[in-house]
Design a protein around this motif. Sequence first.
Motif, PDB file in Angstrom:
ATOM      1  N   ALA A  16       0.812  -1.221   0.000  1.00 57.96           N
ATOM      2  CA  ALA A  16       0.000   0.000   0.000  1.00 57.96           C
ATOM      3  C   ALA A  16       0.840   1.264   0.000  1.00 57.96           C
ATOM      4  CB  ALA A  16      -0.920   0.000   1.213  1.00 57.96           C
ATOM      5  N   ALA A  17       2.156   1.134   0.185  1.00 54.16           N
ATOM      6  CA  ALA A  17       3.004   2.305   0.366  1.00 54.16           C
ATOM      7  C   ALA A  17       3.420   2.979  -0.931  1.00 54.16           C
ATOM      8  CB  ALA A  17       4.255   1.920   1.150  1.00 54.16           C
ATOM      9  N   ALA A  18       3.078   2.419  -2.072  1.00 52.39           N
ATOM     10  CA  ALA A  18       3.479   3.010  -3.351  1.00 52.39           C
ATOM     11  C   ALA A  18       2.838   4.385  -3.529  1.00 52.39           C
ATOM     12  CB  ALA A  18       3.083   2.100  -4.500  1.00 52.39           C
ATOM     13  N   ALA A  19       3.548   5.233  -4.262  1.00 47.06           N
ATOM     14  CA  ALA A  19       3.034   6.570  -4.543  1.00 47.06           C
ATOM     15  C   ALA A  19       2.191   6.613  -5.810  1.00 47.06           C
ATOM     16  CB  ALA A  19       4.190   7.561  -4.651  1.00 47.06           C
ATOM     17  N   ALA A  20       2.268   5.567  -6.627  1.00 43.84           N
ATOM     18  CA  ALA A  20       1.428   5.425  -7.818  1.00 43.84           C
ATOM     19  C   ALA A  20       1.413   3.954  -8.196  1.00 43.84           C
ATOM     20  CB  ALA A  20       1.945   6.275  -8.979  1.00 43.84           C
ATOM     21  N   PHE A  21       0.342   3.544  -8.874  1.00 45.10           N
ATOM     22  CA  PHE A  21       0.168   2.154  -9.259  1.00 45.10           C
ATOM     23  C   PHE A  21      -0.094   2.054 -10.756  1.00 45.10           C
ATOM     24  CE2 PHE A  21      -0.950   2.268  -4.801  1.00 45.10           C
ATOM     25  CZ  PHE A  21      -0.440   1.087  -4.283  1.00 45.10           C
ATOM     26  N   ILE A  22       0.254   0.886 -11.309  1.00 40.97           N
ATOM     27  CA  ILE A  22      -0.088   0.540 -12.693  1.00 40.97           C
ATOM     28  C   ILE A  22      -0.799  -0.798 -12.669  1.00 40.97           C
ATOM     29  CG2 ILE A  22       0.835  -0.078 -14.966  1.00 40.97           C
ATOM     30  CD1 ILE A  22       3.215   1.756 -14.381  1.00 40.97           C
ATOM     31  N   MET A  23      -1.834  -0.941 -13.484  1.00 37.32           N
ATOM     32  CA  MET A  23      -2.517  -2.223 -13.623  1.00 37.32           C
ATOM     33  C   MET A  23      -2.984  -2.416 -15.052  1.00 37.32           C
ATOM     34  SD  MET A  23      -6.316  -1.696 -11.913  1.00 37.32           S
ATOM     35  CE  MET A  23      -5.672  -1.469 -10.267  1.00 37.32           C
ATOM     36  N   GLY A  24      -3.225  -3.662 -15.407  1.00 39.32           N
ATOM     37  CA  GLY A  24      -3.777  -3.983 -16.710  1.00 39.32           C
ATOM     38  C   GLY A  24      -5.274  -3.766 -16.757  1.00 39.32           C
ATOM     39  N   ARG A  25      -5.795  -3.725 -17.968  1.00 36.14           N
ATOM     40  CA  ARG A  25      -7.226  -3.478 -18.180  1.00 36.14           C
ATOM     41  C   ARG A  25      -8.089  -4.505 -17.465  1.00 36.14           C
ATOM     42  NH1 ARG A  25     -11.714  -3.203 -18.116  1.00 36.14           N
ATOM     43  NH2 ARG A  25     -13.271  -2.628 -19.678  1.00 36.14           N
ATOM     44  N   ASN A  26      -7.701  -5.780 -17.513  1.00 36.13           N
ATOM     45  CA  ASN A  26      -8.535  -6.809 -16.911  1.00 36.13           C
ATOM     46  C   ASN A  26      -8.495  -6.759 -15.390  1.00 36.13           C
ATOM     47  OD1 ASN A  26     -10.375  -8.963 -17.604  1.00 36.13           O
ATOM     48  ND2 ASN A  26      -8.900 -10.366 -16.695  1.00 36.13           N
ATOM     49  N   MET A  27      -7.430  -6.198 -14.830  1.00 44.72           N
ATOM     50  CA  MET A  27      -7.392  -6.057 -13.382  1.00 44.72           C
ATOM     51  C   MET A  27      -8.289  -4.920 -12.918  1.00 44.72           C
ATOM     52  SD  MET A  27      -4.177  -6.062 -10.817  1.00 44.72           S
ATOM     53  CE  MET A  27      -4.474  -6.079  -9.042  1.00 44.72           C
ATOM     54  N   PHE A  28      -8.454  -3.911 -13.760  1.00 51.39           N
ATOM     55  CA  PHE A  28      -9.439  -2.883 -13.433  1.00 51.39           C
ATOM     56  C   PHE A  28     -10.841  -3.467 -13.479  1.00 51.39           C
ATOM     57  CE2 PHE A  28     -12.513   0.272 -14.964  1.00 51.39           C
ATOM     58  CZ  PHE A  28     -12.474   1.174 -13.924  1.00 51.39           C
ATOM     59  N   ASP A  86       9.300  11.196  -5.909  1.00 52.29           N
ATOM     60  CA  ASP A  86      10.399  10.391  -5.368  1.00 52.29           C
ATOM     61  C   ASP A  86       9.917   9.054  -4.803  1.00 52.29           C
ATOM     62  OD1 ASP A  86      12.221  12.355  -6.013  1.00 52.29           O
ATOM     63  OD2 ASP A  86      12.159  13.286  -4.026  1.00 52.29           O
ATOM     64  N   GLY A  87       8.604   8.797  -4.864  1.00 52.43           N
ATOM     65  CA  GLY A  87       8.066   7.559  -4.311  1.00 52.43           C
ATOM     66  C   GLY A  87       8.137   6.398  -5.301  1.00 52.43           C
ATOM     67  N   ASP A  88       7.776   5.222  -4.813  1.00 52.88           N
ATOM     68  CA  ASP A  88       7.806   4.013  -5.632  1.00 52.88           C
ATOM     69  C   ASP A  88       6.574   3.919  -6.524  1.00 52.88           C
ATOM     70  OD1 ASP A  88      10.126   3.332  -4.365  1.00 52.88           O
ATOM     71  OD2 ASP A  88       9.263   1.692  -3.187  1.00 52.88           O
ATOM     72  N   VAL A  89       6.762   3.255  -7.660  1.00 54.26           N
ATOM     73  CA  VAL A  89       5.665   2.859  -8.536  1.00 54.26           C
ATOM     74  C   VAL A  89       5.514   1.355  -8.415  1.00 54.26           C
ATOM     75  CG1 VAL A  89       4.869   2.675 -10.921  1.00 54.26           C
ATOM     76  CG2 VAL A  89       6.046   4.749 -10.161  1.00 54.26           C
TER      77      VAL A  89
END
Length: 206
Positions: A62-74, A138-141
Amino acid sequence: MTTRTGQVNCNITISADGYSAGLNQTEERPFGDDGSDGTGGKLHAWMFDSPEENQAEIDQMAAAAAFIMGRNMFGPVRGEWDRPWNGWWGDNPPFHTPVFVLTHHERDPQPMDGGTTFHFVTDGIESALEQARAAAGDGDVTIVGGATTINQYLTAGLVDELRLHIVPFTLGAGTRLFEGVPPLNLEQVKSRAATSVTHVTYRVLS
């Protein structure tokens, strides 16, 4: 020249044979035939049945500053967004930061309760990562999946760290991590066995 301090990591739960979802995924069964009721209960029980035992890994995710996901995960594919839908995540998704969703179909950003905003990216994984890095500062993705999306980033050499949560059962078919990914050199950073899951972190060397 500014040095980026945040890292890009992948964070995903898989079966012992490497699958992040079974066959026959639907809106009602987001993880398909996962060996239980199809809702992901067996794959992700470690997060909900024994959260205290796994709190460090949950907090790290939960500590990430931004997230990426695929279409099917949305959410499951609905043609060209044939009706408005907020995805799997309810009105208050657990991310509380910008989330960049890879898709082939344009859609306006979707703000949600709790600080999450879904941004829909149609021009590829590099663009999604560039936007996520800008949002993260400066946060994690963190790339949260699914496996197909993570495989694309691993193949492109864009991942610093791979965090796996391995549950002790096999699926035999479905969406598999490392499918089609060239050989990787990994350095084990840490591992921890809990009651229903083993947490393993690898640094991706090449």
